[in-house]
Structures are given as C-alpha cells and as structure tokens.
Design a protein around this motif. Structure first.
Motif, short mmCIF file in Angstrom:
data_model
loop_
_atom_site.label_atom_id
_atom_site.label_comp_id
_atom_site.label_asym_id
_atom_site.label_seq_id
_atom_site.Cartn_x
_atom_site.Cartn_y
_atom_site.Cartn_z
N MET A 1 29.72 9.92 41.82
CA MET A 1 29.44 8.42 40.90
C MET A 1 29.66 7.12 41.89
O MET A 1 28.99 6.33 41.88
CB MET A 1 30.53 8.51 39.59
N LYS A 2 30.81 7.36 42.68
CA LYS A 2 30.93 6.21 43.67
C LYS A 2 29.84 6.29 44.73
O LYS A 2 29.72 4.93 45.04
CB LYS A 2 32.38 6.43 44.34
N GLN A 3 29.43 7.24 45.08
CA GLN A 3 28.37 7.37 46.15
C GLN A 3 27.17 6.73 45.67
O GLN A 3 26.48 5.93 46.22
CB GLN A 3 28.09 8.68 46.67
N LYS A 4 26.80 6.97 44.30
CA LYS A 4 25.61 6.23 43.65
C LYS A 4 25.86 4.84 43.35
O LYS A 4 24.94 4.04 43.77
CB LYS A 4 25.54 7.13 42.34
N ALA A 5 26.97 4.17 43.02
CA ALA A 5 27.24 2.97 43.18
C ALA A 5 27.33 2.21 44.29
O ALA A 5 26.58 0.93 44.56
CB ALA A 5 28.72 2.60 42.34
N ALA A 6 27.67 2.95 45.42
CA ALA A 6 27.45 2.27 46.77
C ALA A 6 26.05 2.05 47.29
O ALA A 6 25.81 1.20 47.76
CB ALA A 6 28.40 3.27 47.64
N LYS A 49 13.34 7.42 45.17
CA LYS A 49 14.66 8.02 45.53
C LYS A 49 15.61 8.29 44.19
O LYS A 49 16.55 8.96 44.23
CB LYS A 49 15.41 7.37 46.59
N THR A 50 15.29 7.41 43.25
CA THR A 50 16.25 7.80 41.85
C THR A 50 15.28 8.13 40.71
O THR A 50 14.56 9.07 40.58
CB THR A 50 17.10 6.54 41.74
N ASN A 51 15.40 6.93 39.75
CA ASN A 51 14.50 7.17 38.60
C ASN A 51 14.00 5.92 38.25
O ASN A 51 14.54 5.08 38.78
CB ASN A 51 15.17 8.07 37.53
N TRP A 52 13.14 5.87 37.07
CA TRP A 52 12.62 4.38 36.71
C TRP A 52 13.87 3.69 35.89
O TRP A 52 13.67 2.30 36.06
CB TRP A 52 11.54 4.54 35.65
N ARG A 53 14.74 4.07 35.51
CA ARG A 53 15.69 3.32 34.82
C ARG A 53 16.66 2.84 35.64
O ARG A 53 16.93 1.36 35.54
CB ARG A 53 16.62 4.61 33.78
N GLU A 54 16.99 3.61 36.81
CA GLU A 54 17.82 2.94 37.92
C GLU A 54 17.10 1.74 38.75
O GLU A 54 17.48 0.92 39.02
CB GLU A 54 18.49 3.70 38.88
N ALA A 55 15.84 2.01 38.96
CA ALA A 55 14.80 1.17 39.71
C ALA A 55 14.67 -0.20 38.89
O ALA A 55 14.60 -1.20 39.27
CB ALA A 55 13.77 1.61 39.91
N HIS A 162 19.81 11.66 49.46
CA HIS A 162 19.56 12.01 48.07
C HIS A 162 20.79 10.84 47.51
O HIS A 162 21.71 11.00 47.66
CB HIS A 162 19.99 13.38 47.66
N LEU A 163 19.93 10.32 46.29
CA LEU A 163 20.76 9.00 45.63
C LEU A 163 20.99 9.74 44.16
O LEU A 163 21.05 8.75 43.51
CB LEU A 163 19.77 7.70 45.47
N GLY A 164 21.10 10.60 44.13
CA GLY A 164 21.33 11.55 42.85
C GLY A 164 20.24 11.29 41.87
O GLY A 164 20.30 10.83 40.66
#
Length: 167
Positions: A1-6, A49-55, A162-164
């Motif tokens: 989770m921390k890596q994703k936030a970073a 690299k992630t998904n549409w929600r995060e984008a 990989h960004l999760g």
C-alpha cells in the motif's frame, strides 16, 4: 500500500511538472486553450500500469492542482470536462484490447478537445464555437499520436515496474 501511494505521488509530481513545462512552451495553435497535452503522457502511462479508476483519480488531482497553480477556475472546468471524457474513451478502448497505445492516445486527444468544446458551448451559450471542431480534432489526433508514440516507448522501457495492477 505504501509503495502504491509513493508511485501515485511520483506520477502526480511528474504530471504537474509536465503541466508546468507546457506553460513555458510558446505554442500557438490559433485556438484558445489548445495545448500539446504533455501531462497526458503521464495519464496514459498510469492507465496502462494501473487501472482506469486510479488513472481517473490521478487525472482529476493533476487537473485541479495545476489549475490552481497555473490557471484559474475556468481552466479547471475545461480541463476536467476534457480529461474525464478523454479518460473514459481511453479506458474503454484499452479494455477492448483492439487498439494500440498510440490508437488509445489518439482517441484520448481528440475526445479531450471534444469535451472542452462542449463546455465552451455551454459557457458562451452558443454553438458557433463548434466551428472549431475540425481544427480541434486534427490537433487532438496529432498531439494524441505524439503522446501515444512516447507513451508506448516509455511503457516498453518500464514493463518490469508493477504498480499494483488490478484490472
């Protein structure tokens, strides 16, 4: 989770830097508000690299922050309309699997301009600004292609990062 936030923080910073750099480039397409869309490079890469929600979250955060820093409320309004429509189109085309990164980016560039034009028609209360549509579509295709070419090359080079992904 921390890596994703970073990673989200890094991509937000990159998008803001690209937005700032764009303000320094004296490009005049002859149409008010027309730009290269350099920050969209970051949005396209993040979408893949992630998904549409995060984008979508990244896009909205970037638009609001850059609007407050480099623009005004109208800039935010126009950019949000273009950005949300653009991301929706890009996410649908990407999900279909029938389009390359370049094709997805071209569609995103063109739809971004359509979204902004719709808001312009509402704000100025006339459909006459619709006459800009052909020029805006050409500009969106050209800048979308450039952003797509660069995005596809960056994605090849960072394929092991990989960004999760959660598609």
């Amino acid at each position: 989770m921390k890596q994703k936030a970073a990673y989200f923080g890094v991509f937000t910073a990159l998008a803001l830097i690209f937005s700032y750099v764009e303000t320094l480039i004296p490009v005049n397409f002859g149409i008010p508000g027309a730009k290269l869309g350099l920050a969209n490079l970051i949005i396209v890469i993040f979408l893949y690299k992630t998904n549409w929600r995060e984008a979508l979250l990244l896009s909205v955060v970037r638009i609001v922050l850059s609007g407050f820093i480099f623009g005004n409320l109208f800039a935010i309004l126009y950019s949000l309309a273009g950005g949300i429509l653009s991301l929706a189109v890009m996410a649908l085309l990407q999900k279909s699997g029938k389009f390359s990164v370049i094709g997805v980016s071209i569609a995103g560039g063109a739809s971004h301009n359509v979204g902004q034009l719709i808001v312009a028609m509402i704000v100025v209360e006339t459909y006459q600004v619709g006459y800009y549509l052909p020029v805006l579509l050409v500009a969106g295709v050209i800048t979308g292609a450039l952003i797509g070419i660069i995005s596809s090359q960056v994605l090849v080079r960072i394929r092991d990062i990989h960004l999760g992904q959660s598609k």
